[in-house]
Design a protein around this motif. Structure first.
Motif, PDB file in Angstrom:
ATOM      1  N   ALA A   1     -40.905  14.010  44.726  1.00 58.42           N
ATOM      2  CA  ALA A   1     -42.027  14.486  43.904  1.00 58.42           C
ATOM      3  C   ALA A   1     -42.074  15.996  43.788  1.00 58.42           C
ATOM      4  N   CYS A   2     -41.335  16.714  44.604  1.00 56.30           N
ATOM      5  CA  CYS A   2     -41.228  18.172  44.488  1.00 56.30           C
ATOM      6  C   CYS A   2     -42.594  18.864  44.517  1.00 56.30           C
ATOM      7  N   GLY A   3     -43.526  18.327  45.297  1.00 59.69           N
ATOM      8  CA  GLY A   3     -44.832  18.954  45.444  1.00 59.69           C
ATOM      9  C   GLY A   3     -45.823  18.625  44.352  1.00 59.69           C
ATOM     10  N   ILE A   4     -45.453  17.779  43.391  1.00 59.45           N
ATOM     11  CA  ILE A   4     -46.328  17.453  42.272  1.00 59.45           C
ATOM     12  C   ILE A   4     -47.432  16.500  42.722  1.00 59.45           C
ATOM     13  N   SER A   5     -48.636  16.732  42.220  1.00 58.52           N
ATOM     14  CA  SER A   5     -49.735  15.800  42.475  1.00 58.52           C
ATOM     15  C   SER A   5     -49.607  14.608  41.534  1.00 58.52           C
ATOM     16  N   LEU A   6     -49.586  13.411  42.099  1.00 58.11           N
ATOM     17  CA  LEU A   6     -49.451  12.185  41.319  1.00 58.11           C
ATOM     18  C   LEU A   6     -50.783  11.461  41.147  1.00 58.11           C
ATOM     19  N   LYS A   7     -51.879  12.089  41.531  1.00 55.32           N
ATOM     20  CA  LYS A   7     -53.191  11.451  41.432  1.00 55.32           C
ATOM     21  C   LYS A   7     -53.504  11.079  39.972  1.00 55.32           C
ATOM     22  N   ASN A   8     -53.967   9.844  39.780  1.00 51.06           N
ATOM     23  CA  ASN A   8     -54.306   9.364  38.454  1.00 51.06           C
ATOM     24  C   ASN A   8     -55.299   8.213  38.594  1.00 51.06           C
ATOM     25  N   VAL A   9     -55.838   7.752  37.466  1.00 50.48           N
ATOM     26  CA  VAL A   9     -56.807   6.658  37.532  1.00 50.48           C
ATOM     27  C   VAL A   9     -56.353   5.412  36.768  1.00 50.48           C
ATOM     28  N   SER A  10     -55.143   5.431  36.194  1.00 50.55           N
ATOM     29  CA  SER A  10     -54.789   4.324  35.305  1.00 50.55           C
ATOM     30  C   SER A  10     -53.385   3.754  35.456  1.00 50.55           C
ATOM     31  N   VAL A  11     -52.466   4.451  36.131  1.00 48.55           N
ATOM     32  CA  VAL A  11     -51.069   4.014  36.156  1.00 48.55           C
ATOM     33  C   VAL A  11     -50.876   2.983  37.270  1.00 48.55           C
ATOM     34  N   LYS A  12     -50.728   1.726  36.886  1.00 48.47           N
ATOM     35  CA  LYS A  12     -50.679   0.633  37.846  1.00 48.47           C
ATOM     36  C   LYS A  12     -49.476   0.734  38.777  1.00 48.47           C
ATOM     37  N   GLU A  13     -48.381   1.318  38.284  1.00 51.05           N
ATOM     38  CA  GLU A  13     -47.157   1.372  39.090  1.00 51.05           C
ATOM     39  C   GLU A  13     -47.143   2.541  40.066  1.00 51.05           C
ATOM     40  N   SER A  14     -48.234   3.271  40.172  1.00 51.55           N
ATOM     41  CA  SER A  14     -48.274   4.468  41.021  1.00 51.55           C
ATOM     42  C   SER A  14     -47.899   4.152  42.456  1.00 51.55           C
ATOM     43  N   VAL A  15     -47.123   5.050  43.051  1.00 52.32           N
ATOM     44  CA  VAL A  15     -46.697   4.870  44.427  1.00 52.32           C
ATOM     45  C   VAL A  15     -47.850   5.191  45.381  1.00 52.32           C
ATOM     46  N   GLY A  16     -47.917   4.452  46.487  1.00 55.83           N
ATOM     47  CA  GLY A  16     -48.883   4.747  47.547  1.00 55.83           C
ATOM     48  C   GLY A  16     -50.320   4.688  47.066  1.00 55.83           C
ATOM     49  N   ASP A  17     -51.114   5.668  47.516  1.00 54.94           N
ATOM     50  CA  ASP A  17     -52.540   5.691  47.170  1.00 54.94           C
ATOM     51  C   ASP A  17     -52.836   6.690  46.059  1.00 54.94           C
ATOM     52  N   ASN A  18     -51.873   6.942  45.191  1.00 61.53           N
ATOM     53  CA  ASN A  18     -52.062   7.949  44.145  1.00 61.53           C
ATOM     54  C   ASN A  18     -52.937   7.475  43.000  1.00 61.53           C
ATOM     55  N   LYS A  19     -53.059   6.169  42.800  1.00 60.00           N
ATOM     56  CA  LYS A  19     -54.020   5.672  41.811  1.00 60.00           C
ATOM     57  C   LYS A  19     -55.377   5.631  42.500  1.00 60.00           C
ATOM     58  N   ILE A  20     -56.278   6.488  42.042  1.00 61.98           N
ATOM     59  CA  ILE A  20     -57.549   6.659  42.724  1.00 61.98           C
ATOM     60  C   ILE A  20     -58.690   6.129  41.861  1.00 61.98           C
ATOM     61  N   SER A  21     -59.856   6.001  42.438  1.00 65.64           N
ATOM     62  CA  SER A  21     -61.020   5.508  41.719  1.00 65.64           C
ATOM     63  C   SER A  21     -61.617   6.616  40.865  1.00 65.64           C
ATOM     64  N   ALA A  22     -62.448   6.206  39.900  1.00 63.90           N
ATOM     65  CA  ALA A  22     -63.135   7.182  39.057  1.00 63.90           C
ATOM     66  C   ALA A  22     -64.049   8.084  39.888  1.00 63.90           C
ATOM     67  N   ASP A  23     -64.653   7.533  40.936  1.00 62.40           N
ATOM     68  CA  ASP A  23     -65.539   8.334  41.777  1.00 62.40           C
ATOM     69  C   ASP A  23     -64.772   9.415  42.531  1.00 62.40           C
ATOM     70  N   VAL A  24     -63.606   9.064  43.039  1.00 63.68           N
ATOM     71  CA  VAL A  24     -62.796  10.059  43.748  1.00 63.68           C
ATOM     72  C   VAL A  24     -62.332  11.143  42.782  1.00 63.68           C
ATOM     73  N   ALA A  25     -61.914  10.738  41.588  1.00 61.71           N
ATOM     74  CA  ALA A  25     -61.486  11.719  40.586  1.00 61.71           C
ATOM     75  C   ALA A  25     -62.637  12.665  40.232  1.00 61.71           C
ATOM     76  N   LYS A  26     -63.830  12.114  40.079  1.00 63.70           N
ATOM     77  CA  LYS A  26     -65.001  12.942  39.771  1.00 63.70           C
ATOM     78  C   LYS A  26     -65.298  13.915  40.896  1.00 63.70           C
ATOM     79  N   SER A  27     -65.105  13.475  42.140  1.00 64.12           N
ATOM     80  CA  SER A  27     -65.397  14.357  43.280  1.00 64.12           C
ATOM     81  C   SER A  27     -64.457  15.555  43.315  1.00 64.12           C
ATOM     82  N   ILE A  28     -63.229  15.373  42.822  1.00 65.06           N
ATOM     83  CA  ILE A  28     -62.275  16.491  42.766  1.00 65.06           C
ATOM     84  C   ILE A  28     -62.813  17.587  41.850  1.00 65.06           C
ATOM     85  N   VAL A  29     -63.369  17.173  40.723  1.00 63.72           N
ATOM     86  CA  VAL A  29     -63.944  18.146  39.790  1.00 63.72           C
ATOM     87  C   VAL A  29     -65.229  18.738  40.367  1.00 63.72           C
ATOM     88  N   ASP A  30     -66.075  17.892  40.938  1.00 63.93           N
ATOM     89  CA  ASP A  30     -67.343  18.371  41.494  1.00 63.93           C
ATOM     90  C   ASP A  30     -67.137  19.394  42.603  1.00 63.93           C
TER      91      ASP A  30
END
Length: 339
Positions: A286-315
């Motif tokens: 991954a070369c340091g890239i953030s893979l966090k997302n809310v929609s990609v079903k094939e995401s590795v590990g825990d990178n597919k996160i909930s809408a609440d977690v994504a919102k908390s990143i912005v908050d």
């Protein structure tokens, strides 16, 4: 009266003193701006989906970020969640506008930042602005990226013999309208340039807004040369010289500094879309890239996160604030020989 026509009429009628400023920042379809306690929001309406940008931190500061929401209000990654293709036939692409034409701030999707907001590039602790290399002022196209693509730094291109630059594919949108930062624009691809930037492959996709008046006439690289004489040559010159005022050498290009056609560009998009899939599914470094997302079903590990977690990143990001002043040096002309 059509919805956005009515809205524009009301803006002209009741707030004529700010209508021109709003119009200047409108995308091809229409944009509205809202000011809330959570920051400044700009919404872009397209035929099938709307995205809204959420600005955090004071503009022109190290803290400034532009996050993205989908039509439901969910925070999304412009790198991973916005789809590459804008139609079912896969002939129209989504482009994320990072830098509106004629502006200087070097804005880019933060590949290492969680939810990949747009931020300004920083060099030696200072915000980066591209220099005005006479006669060009700022960027000469709307500049941005194709989502769900990645130039893999582990991959050596068979034509350029150089590895990728660890970013999404860059796009130069050549239509007449000045886009807005964060706009998600539907474009059709016309060709590509193969720039070699400090030993890395850095493809530049040439595309046009599907709503542009010239879009029907432009279908391949030769059409640009016919309808817009001198434009491709100016594009090569811009990329060749733009780093020289910062003490860098002239950039070079593969293929004897000649553009490649639409078919070649589509192959590059397909290749880098495949490299992004390898990235998001964890099949490559991954070369340091953030893979966090809310929609990609094939995401590795825990990178597919909930809408609440994504919102908390912005908050949790810095609060919005008034724009910092920009040095008048940004408007300075630089005279650079391209030979």
């Amino acid at each position: 009266m059509h919805c956005h026509m009515l809205t524009q009429h009301l803006l002209r009628r009741f707030i004529p003193h700010i209508y021109p400023q709003l119009l200047q920042n409108c995308p091809a379809k229409f944009a509205t701006e809202l000011f809330t306690s959570g920051g400044k929001h700009r919404t872009y309406f397209a035929s099938t989906m709307a995205y809204r940008t959420v600005e955090r931190g004071p503009p022109n500061s190290l803290d400034y970020r532009v996050y993205f929401q989908d039509e439901s209000g969910k925070i999304v990654s412009p790198f991973h969640d916005i789809p590459l293709f804008a139609n079912a036939e896969k002939t129209v692409f989504n482009m994320v506008v990072e830098v509106p034409r004629w502006t200087n701030a070097k804005m880019e999707i933060s590949v290492k930042g969680e939810m990949n907001p747009i931020k300004q590039d920083v060099k030696k602790g200072k915000l980066r602005y591209v220099k005005n290399c006479f006669p060009h002022h700022g960027y000469i196209w709307n500049y941005g990226a194709l989502p769900q693509t990645w130039e893999d730094p582990n991959h050596t291109d068979k034509d350029t013999k150089c590895k990728g630059d660890n970013d999404p594919l860059d796009v130069c949108e050549i239509g007449y309208k000045v886009a807005a930062r964060g706009e998600v624009m539907k474009v059709k691809v016309l060709g590509t340039l193969a720039m070699i930037d400090e030993g890395e492959t850095d493809w530049k996709i040439l595309a046009i807004n599907v709503d542009d008046p010239l879009a029907e006439k432009l279908n391949d690289i030769a059409d640009i040369q016919r309808e817009m004489p001198g434009f491709i040559e100016s594009t090569f010159e811009w990329f060749k010289i733009y780093k020289v005022p910062d003490g860098k050498p002239l950039n070079t290009f593969a293929f004897d500094s000649k553009p490649k056609d639409k078919a070649f560009a589509l192959d590059i998009i397909e290749q880098t879309h495949g490299q992004w899939r390898e990235l998001i599914t964890g099949r490559t470094d991954a070369c340091g890239i953030s893979l966090k997302n809310v929609s990609v079903k094939e995401s590795v590990g825990d990178n597919k996160i909930s809408a609440d977690v994504a919102k908390s990143i912005v908050d949790d990001s810095p609060q919005p604030g008034d724009a910092n002043p920009i040095s008048p040096e940004v408007d300075k002309w630089h005279y650079v020989a391209s030979q």
